[in-house]
Enzyme design. Structure first.
Site, mmCIF file in Angstrom:
data_model
loop_
_atom_site.group_PDB
_atom_site.id
_atom_site.type_symbol
_atom_site.label_atom_id
_atom_site.label_comp_id
_atom_site.label_asym_id
_atom_site.label_seq_id
_atom_site.Cartn_x
_atom_site.Cartn_y
_atom_site.Cartn_z
ATOM 1 C CE1 TYR A 275 -23.433 86.245 93.199
ATOM 2 C CE2 TYR A 275 -23.006 87.245 91.058
ATOM 3 C CZ TYR A 275 -23.854 86.571 91.925
ATOM 4 O OH TYR A 275 -25.132 86.250 91.527
ATOM 5 C CG LEU A 276 -15.316 89.499 92.770
ATOM 6 C CD1 LEU A 276 -14.346 90.036 91.736
ATOM 7 C CD2 LEU A 276 -14.880 88.125 93.253
#
Length: 563
Positions: A521-522
């Site tokens: 997600y990053l």
């Protein structure tokens, strides 16, 4: 200008992924694929005769299939599993009468023996693993040698699942060649099954990127052998995922204004959709997927929340309009949160709950299909996961800006990074149970800290004595001694601080899983830019496997990169 930015990005992408003329114009398709198939788990080897199984106090010789299952149980005596095989089912009727102690002792001894292996024994194992990697761990795709991810078939065992999974303890059966679907080119050298065996099917589907697949027996889900995350195709998809999230950043204010306006809609379906979207945006909730009843645990997402999953409090803990969530999310991980919401959201929730039973749907006019269709209308490629990716990445970027101090040591900066990552993990509800060895490892770390503090105290006393000696003699020898003692104190202070930071970091991460958000997600360019800006070695943030996965970002990101 926009044109210049587009040209710059095009050059960066082409450079990063080393596209060549023979590469298919459609990134999701390939022209040629050749590989050697999977590596199967070794056949079961019966236990030595001296290792016995007892039932009701008496030695009982088990058939090889039953003995193999018994060994699964013996390795996990801390868990309560049920297992029987047909031949023994009529005889073994009470699990409490089973004595697995000899098996358990045998596997403990085997584990200890592996720890005590000689360098020569370790070298032979390493060489065999390398041989298997070279033979099965690579494929040829469109004239490029690509690394394969999970080329080993998982061995049989007991299903553990995550969280409080209702199928925990069921037997994962052995996967055989007859279960495997192979995918490769028609004109390739097709992988050969083990002697005397055959594949379930050989396909030539260039629209998918998996090399082999099979259906597991616990939940009936399809498992795949895929390319390694460091492959070009995976890298392209990763880049596209984060670019989609960056596109959301440009229009997220407009979307938020729209769903806030929709809270006042005359249509109930629009109000429900708008409140659900607010939760997906604000709390990073998953949309939730429909599933057959009884197939898996009672897990839900935003669209499938029921009345029983929320409680409304006009005032709680000096906060107004508080919503309490309590449900099982993905992988049976409990989601529990108390969050203050805007007044109109609270009023809408009260309306949604009217005349409903606990088992009724909270959003009875909404499902994931309706929501996903609406998201596509708002922005091309927009999904609930894009919101998670956007909010996770923007949170990391903001937290790094707030927490990082230029003058901090490298360990202190890494602590700041992990704290920023932890804020994201909390947002995404990436929890974990504390490791079984946590308390022991913390005790060991505290022992090291105590010892280092004693060393520091001793070093400071020695420095004080050296200064007194130099004050009395004023010679060069005593001056040099003072300098040596001063450097020793500084070195020990740095070592102590590093240990203390490590202890703080470990304690704060006890129940939070940082890896999931970091890998999925990053935007890795945020982390790479942060490392470059503050002169942090990239290996302090990403291990070797992660650096391979994010090679495109490491090549692309500059220290002034902004998500």
């Amino acid at each position: 200008t926009s044109l210049n930015l587009l040209l710059k990005m095009s050059v960066m992408v082409l450079t990063s992924f080393r596209w060549e003329e023979e590469r298919s114009t459609d990134g999701s398709k390939w022209r040629f694929l050749e590989h050697n198939g999977p590596v199967f788990a070794p056949s079961y080897e019966p236990l030595p005769d001296k290792v016995k199984f007892f039932y009701d106090g008496k030695h009982m010789k088990l058939s090889p299939p039953a003995e193999e299952v018994a060994t699964f149980f013996a390795k996990m005596l801390d868990h309560e599993y049920n297992m029987t095989k047909k031949n023994e089912k009529s005889k073994i009727t009470d699990l409490n009468k089973c004595n697995f102690s000899q098996m358990n002792d045998y596997f403990k001894a085997q584990s200890e023996a592996r720890k005590q292996m000689t360098k020569e024994e370790k070298r032979k194992i390493k060489e065999e693993n390398e041989r298997l990697l070279q033979e099965y761990g690579f494929c040829i795709m469109d004239n490029h040698k690509e690394r394969i991810g999970n080329f080993r078939i998982e061995p049989p065992g007991l299903f553990r699942g995550r969280g409080d999974h209702p199928k925990m303890g069921m037997l994962k059966r052995r996967i055989r060649p007859e279960d495997i679907i192979i995918n490769c080119s028609k004109d390739s050298k097709q992988p050969k099954p083990p002697p005397g065996k055959k594949w379930k099917e050989v396909r030539h589907d260039n629209k998918v990127t998996w090399l082999a697949s099979w259906t597991e027996n616990i939940q009936g889900s399809i498992k795949y052998i895929m390319l390694n995350p460091s492959s070009r195709i995976k890298g392209e998809k990763d880049w596209q995922k984060y670019e989609t999230a960056r596109r959301l950043k440009k229009c997220v204010d407009r979307l938020r204004t729209q769903y806030r306006d929709d809270w006042k809609s005359k249509e109930m379906r629009i109000r429900q959709r708008a409140v659900a979207l607010y939760f997906i945006d604000k709390l990073a909730l998953r949309a939730g997927n429909e599933k057959e009843e009884g197939e898996t645990a009672d897990t839900v997402g935003c669209c499938s929340l029921r009345v029983e999953h929320i409680q409304l409090y006009p005032k709680m803990d000096e906060q107004e309009f508080v919503v309490e969530f309590d449900f099982l999310g993905k992988d049976s991980i409990r989601y529990y949160n108390k969050i203050p919401v805007e007044k109109r959201v609270f009023k809408n929730l009260q309306l949604f709950l009217e005349n409903k039973q606990p088992e009724d749907d909270l959003f009875d006019r909404l499902n994931t299909s309706i929501l996903n269709k609406h998201l596509q209308e708002l922005m091309d490629g927009l999904t609930a996961k894009v919101f998670r990716t956007y909010n996770a990445s923007i949170t990391l970027q903001q937290q790094l800006k707030e927490l990082t101090t230029s003058d901090d040591s490298i360990p202190a900066k890494i602590l700041s990074y992990n704290r920023a990552n932890r804020a994201v993990a909390i947002l995404c509800n990436h929890q974990r149970a504390p490791p079984k060895t946590f308390e022991k490892s913390m005790q060991n770390l505290q022992t090291k800290i105590d010892e280092k503090q004693i060393q520091l105290s001793t070093a400071r006393k020695q420095l004080k004595a050296a200064k007194a000696d130099h004050k009395a003699s004023h010679d060069d020898k005593s001056k040099k001694t003072v300098e040596v003692k001063r450097k020793a104190v500084q070195r020990i202070e740095e070592q102590l601080m590093k240990l203390q930071v490590q202890a703080t970091d470990r304690e704060e991460n006890k129940q939070i899983a940082l890896g999931t958000s970091k890998l999925n997600y990053l935007d890795p360019r945020i982390s790479v830019a942060w490392c470059k800006k503050y002169a942090i070695p990239i290996e302090k943030i990403y291990n070797k496997t992660q650096r391979e996965k994010f090679a495109w970002a490491i090549d692309m990101a500059e220290k002034d990169y902004v998500f």
